[in-house]
Design a protein around this motif. Structure first.
Motif, short mmCIF file in Angstrom:
data_model
loop_
_atom_site.label_atom_id
_atom_site.label_comp_id
_atom_site.label_asym_id
_atom_site.label_seq_id
_atom_site.Cartn_x
_atom_site.Cartn_y
_atom_site.Cartn_z
N ARG A 1 -1.89 -9.51 -48.61
CA ARG A 1 -0.78 -8.56 -49.15
C ARG A 1 -0.15 -6.92 -49.28
NH1 ARG A 1 -1.83 -6.88 -54.76
NH2 ARG A 1 -4.26 -6.86 -55.26
N HIS A 2 -1.23 -6.30 -48.61
CA HIS A 2 -0.95 -5.32 -48.22
C HIS A 2 -1.21 -4.65 -47.33
CE1 HIS A 2 -2.38 -4.28 -52.74
NE2 HIS A 2 -3.98 -4.63 -52.13
N TRP A 3 -1.46 -5.40 -46.18
CA TRP A 3 -0.81 -5.65 -44.96
C TRP A 3 0.50 -4.89 -44.03
CZ3 TRP A 3 -2.37 -10.52 -41.60
CH2 TRP A 3 -3.64 -10.95 -41.70
N ARG A 4 1.37 -5.22 -44.84
CA ARG A 4 2.83 -4.64 -44.56
C ARG A 4 2.68 -2.83 -45.47
NH1 ARG A 4 7.70 -6.77 -43.21
NH2 ARG A 4 6.67 -8.83 -43.66
N ALA A 5 2.44 -2.93 -46.14
CA ALA A 5 1.91 -0.97 -46.98
C ALA A 5 1.48 -0.82 -45.51
CB ALA A 5 1.16 -1.20 -48.28
N VAL A 6 0.68 -1.13 -44.82
CA VAL A 6 0.08 -0.34 -43.94
C VAL A 6 0.86 -0.13 -42.92
CG1 VAL A 6 -1.97 -0.60 -41.97
CG2 VAL A 6 -2.59 -1.34 -44.35
N LEU A 7 1.87 -1.18 -42.09
CA LEU A 7 2.82 -0.63 -41.01
C LEU A 7 3.60 -0.10 -41.73
CD1 LEU A 7 3.08 -4.12 -39.87
CD2 LEU A 7 1.47 -2.67 -39.00
N LEU A 8 3.42 0.47 -42.31
CA LEU A 8 4.94 1.23 -43.49
C LEU A 8 4.45 2.60 -43.66
CD1 LEU A 8 6.66 -0.94 -45.88
CD2 LEU A 8 7.41 0.41 -44.30
N GLY A 9 2.96 2.62 -43.45
CA GLY A 9 2.46 4.04 -43.81
C GLY A 9 1.05 4.42 -44.28
N GLN A 10 1.70 3.19 -45.68
CA GLN A 10 0.75 3.92 -46.67
C GLN A 10 -0.54 3.25 -46.45
OE1 GLN A 10 2.56 1.96 -50.33
NE2 GLN A 10 4.41 1.60 -49.37
N LEU B 1 -1.06 3.12 -32.18
CA LEU B 1 -2.26 2.08 -32.24
C LEU B 1 -2.96 2.65 -33.55
CD1 LEU B 1 -3.96 0.89 -30.51
CD2 LEU B 1 -4.64 3.31 -29.84
N MET B 2 -2.80 3.83 -34.21
CA MET B 2 -3.89 3.67 -35.21
C MET B 2 -3.88 3.23 -36.59
SD MET B 2 -6.27 5.74 -34.42
CE MET B 2 -7.07 5.38 -36.30
N THR B 3 -2.08 2.62 -36.57
CA THR B 3 -1.50 1.96 -37.73
C THR B 3 -1.95 0.58 -37.28
OG1 THR B 3 0.55 3.66 -37.54
CG2 THR B 3 0.58 1.32 -38.99
N ALA B 4 -1.91 -0.20 -36.68
CA ALA B 4 -2.75 -1.67 -36.17
C ALA B 4 -4.00 -1.29 -35.85
CB ALA B 4 -1.95 -1.29 -34.35
N LEU B 5 -4.02 -0.44 -35.93
CA LEU B 5 -5.73 -0.89 -35.83
C LEU B 5 -6.44 -0.22 -37.45
CD1 LEU B 5 -7.79 1.91 -33.14
CD2 LEU B 5 -7.29 -0.76 -33.25
N ARG B 6 -5.73 0.02 -38.19
CA ARG B 6 -6.04 -0.03 -39.62
C ARG B 6 -5.71 -1.34 -39.90
NH1 ARG B 6 -3.27 5.81 -40.15
NH2 ARG B 6 -5.11 7.04 -39.63
N LEU B 7 -4.80 -1.74 -40.02
CA LEU B 7 -4.15 -2.55 -40.36
C LEU B 7 -5.35 -4.24 -39.90
CD1 LEU B 7 -0.64 -5.22 -40.54
CD2 LEU B 7 -2.84 -5.96 -39.65
N LEU B 8 -5.79 -4.56 -38.40
CA LEU B 8 -6.60 -4.30 -38.34
C LEU B 8 -8.59 -4.65 -38.91
CD1 LEU B 8 -5.50 -4.33 -34.37
CD2 LEU B 8 -5.56 -6.74 -35.78
N ALA B 9 -8.44 -3.82 -39.47
CA ALA B 9 -9.99 -3.34 -39.58
C ALA B 9 -9.74 -4.02 -40.97
CB ALA B 9 -9.76 -1.96 -39.91
N LEU B 10 -8.52 -4.30 -41.95
CA LEU B 10 -8.59 -4.61 -43.50
C LEU B 10 -9.18 -6.76 -43.37
CD1 LEU B 10 -5.36 -3.32 -44.08
CD2 LEU B 10 -7.07 -2.25 -45.04
N PRO B 11 -9.11 -6.50 -43.92
CA PRO B 11 -10.53 -8.16 -44.26
C PRO B 11 -9.32 -9.05 -44.59
CG PRO B 11 -10.76 -7.40 -45.69
CD PRO B 11 -10.27 -5.92 -45.41
N GLN B 12 -8.96 -10.13 -44.17
CA GLN B 12 -7.81 -10.99 -44.90
C GLN B 12 -7.44 -11.55 -46.53
OE1 GLN B 12 -9.39 -14.25 -42.34
NE2 GLN B 12 -6.99 -15.02 -41.65
N THR B 13 -8.61 -10.69 -46.80
CA THR B 13 -7.91 -10.87 -48.18
C THR B 13 -7.46 -9.50 -49.46
OG1 THR B 13 -10.27 -9.22 -48.66
CG2 THR B 13 -10.55 -12.33 -48.66
#
Length: 453
Positions: free
Chosen positions: A356-365, A341-353
Motif C-alpha cells: 500500500r506504500h508503493w505508490r507513495a514511493v513513486l511520488l517521492g515519499q 533509478l533510485m526511486t525504482a530501487l527503493r520500491l524494489l527494496a520494500l517487502p510485499q507487505t
C-alpha cells in the motif's frame, strides 16, 4: 651513417606540441570545385554573403569556420527560402504530378527521399546537383550498421538501432508500387534507381541534415511536414555547450541562425541540436559529442530483472513499475544513479507487505529505513558493475573487429567505440560516487517514514 638522430625542426616541434595539447587545426575547403559550385548555386538563388566558410577540422571533420569574430546577437547565416529544399520544391518539380495523383498519399519524408534519389540519378542535369554532390555518400547512422556493429551496441540502444534499420527497410518494401509508377521519368529501370541502398542514403540525408521548419499541411501528402534541407547551413556541427537561435523569419523569408555567444575569428562555428545525450545523437545523427554534459548510461529493465531474479515478489513489483511508466529512462550519470533509478530501487527494496506504500514511493515519499536505502545503493552498484563488464567486453570486441574490417565499417565502429568509452568513464565515476556514499553512513539519507508503517 652515424648513430645521431636528426633533431626535429621548429615546425615539426610545433606540430607535435599542438597534437599533445589537443590543439584543433583547420584547412579551408572553399576553393575546392564542389564548394565553388555550391556557392555559385546558392548565389543564383539569392544567398549573398556570410561570415563563414567551409573548412575541415582535425577534431570534427567538415564544418564552418568564422572569417571574423562573431559577437553575441549577430546573424551567422541567413539562407533565403529559395535555397531550401522542402516538399514545396518536390511538389513543384517533375515529381509533382506523380505524387499528387498517388493514393495512399505519400509522407513528406518519403517525398523528399524520392526526390533526392531521383536528383542524384540525374547527375549534372539536376538543378540541385551542386548541393547533392556535397552531401556525404554514406552515413554512420544505425540504418547503415552491419550486424557486427549492432552486436557491440549497448542493449538499450541496440533495440532502437534495429528498429531504425527495420523502418528504412519497411519504407522501401512497402512503396514498391509507388516507385514503379515513376518509371516514365527514369532513364533506367526504376528497380536500379530506387534501390534500398539509395533510399537509405536519402533517408539519412534528410534525417541527419534537415532543419525543423513547420509547413502548412498539403492535401497531397500525409503527415506532419517539418523537414527542410538547408545547403551550406547544414555544414554547421553540433556542440552541446553552444547556444544559438534558429528559425525561419517570416518577414525576410530566410532561415536564420543567430549567435547567442561570441566566436573568435578562424574558429569553428557551431549549432546546438538540443539537449541530447550521446545515445540519441548517435541514433539520430550518427556521431558522439565529446564532453557531452547530457550523457548518461541507461539501465535496461531486463538487466534490472536479471540482477534481482532471487526476489519472490519481483514480478509483481516489475509489473507495478511498468504500469506506472517507471521502467523507462532509468539512468546512471557521473554523479551516481538517477532519481528514477533510485526511486525504482527503493520500491524494489520494500517487502510485499508494504504494497500500500508503493505508490507513495513513486511520488517521492520516503517510506523505507536505512537498511533498505543501503540495499538500494548496493544494488545500484551491482548494476553499474554489470554494465561496466558489458562495456569492457564490447570494447574488446570492437578492438578485434577494427583489425579486419572495411573502411566504411571502421567509421561505424569508431562511433560506437566513442560511445562505449564514454560509458566506461561514466560508470567508473558513478561507482566512485556510490562507494563514497556507502562508506559514510551519515550520507545515506535514510528513508524516514512519512506514512504509517
Amino acid at each position: 651513417m652515424t648513430g645521431h638522430r636528426r633533431q626535429a625542426g621548429r615546425a615539426a616541434r610545433k606540430r607535435k606540441r599542438q597534437k599533445q595539447e589537443g590543439i584543433v587545426r583547420s584547412a579551408p575547403l572553399c576553393h575546392q570545385p564542389v564548394f565553388v559550385r555550391m556557392r555559385r548555386f546558392l548565389h543564383r538563388r539569392g544567398f549573398t554573403s556570410t561570415p563563414l566558410r567551409p573548412a575541415v577540422f582535425t577534431d570534427s571533420g567538415r564544418g564552418l569556420q568564422t572569417l571574423r569574430t562573431i559577437k553575441p546577437g549577430q546573424i551567422l547565416i541567413s539562407l533565403p527560402e529559395s535555397c531550401l529544399l522542402t516538399t514545396a520544391t518536390v511538389l513543384d518539380s517533375y515529381l509533382g504530378p506523380y505524387i499528387k495523383s498517388w493514393k495512399p498519399r505519400p509522407s513528406p519524408l518519403l517525398a523528399l527521399c524520392v526526390f533526392l534519389v531521383c536528383e542524384r540519378h540525374r547527375g549534372e542535369a539536376s538543378d540541385w546537383f551542386p548541393y547533392i554532390e556535397v552531401l556525404p555518400t554514406s552515413y554512420t547512422c544505425p540504418a547503415y550498421f552491419t550486424d557486427d556493429v549492432m552486436a557491440v551496441l549497448p542493449i538499450s540502444v541496440r533495440r532502437r538501432a534495429l528498429e531504425q534499420r527495420e523502418a528504412v527497410l519497411d519504407i522501401h518494401s512497402s512503396n514498391q508500387d509507388f516507385f514503379r509508377s515513376l518509371q516514365p521519368i527514369m532513364s533506367r529501370p526504376v528497380e536500379e534507381v530506387l534501390t534500398y541502398e539509395a533510399l537509405r542514403w536519402a533517408w539519412c540525408s534528410v534525417n541527419t541534415r534537415s532543419v525543423f521548419m513547420s509547413r502548412p499541411s498539403s492535401s497531397f501528402l500525409c503527415g506532419q511536414d517539418v523537414y527542410a534541407l538547408a545547403p551550406f547551413l547544414d555544414l554547421l556541427n553540433h556542440r552541446p555547450d553552444v547556444q544559438v537561435e534558429a528559425s525561419f523569419n517570416d518577414v525576410t523569408r530566410c532561415y536564420e541562425i543567430r549567435s547567442v555567444g561570441a566566436t573568435l575569428r578562424y574558429q569553428q562555428a557551431f549549432i546546438n541540436y538540443g539537449s541530447h545525450d550521446n545515445q540519441r545523437l548517435m541514433l539520430e545523427y550518427g556521431f558522439v559529442a565529446p564532453c557531452n554534459p547530457h550523457s548518461v548510461v541507461y539501465v535496461d529493465p531486463d538487466l534490472l530483472a536479471a540482477v534481482l531474479r532471487g526476489d519472490g515478489g519481483l514480478d509483481q513489483k516489475i509489473r507495478f513499475l511498468r504500469q506506472n511508466d517507471f521502467l523507462q529512462n532509468l539512468t546512471v550519470s557521473t554523479e551516481g544513479p538517477g532519481w528514477r533509478l533510485m526511486t525504482a530501487l527503493r520500491l524494489l527494496a520494500l517487502p510485499q507487505t508494504m504494497y500500500r506504500h508503493w505508490r507513495a514511493v513513486l511520488l517521492g515519499q520516503r517510506v523505507c529505513e536505512e537498511e533498505e536505502e543501503r540495499w538500494s545503493l548496493q544494488t545500484a552498484k551491482v548494476l553499474c558493475h554489470r554494465l561496466l563488464t558489458d562495456t569492457h567486453t564490447a570494447l574488446d570486441k570492437i578492438s578485434h573487429l577494427l583489425q579486419r574490417c572495411e573502411p566504411s565499417v571502421r567509421q561505424q565502429l569508431h562511433v560506437v567505440e566513442s560511445l562505449r568509452e564514454e560509458e566506461r568513464c561514466i560508470l567508473g565515476r558513478s561507482l566512485e560516487a556510490l562507494g563514497d556514499t556507502l562508506k559514510q553512513p551519515d550520507q545515506l539519507s535514510p528513508c524516514q517514514p512519512t506514512v504509517e508503517g
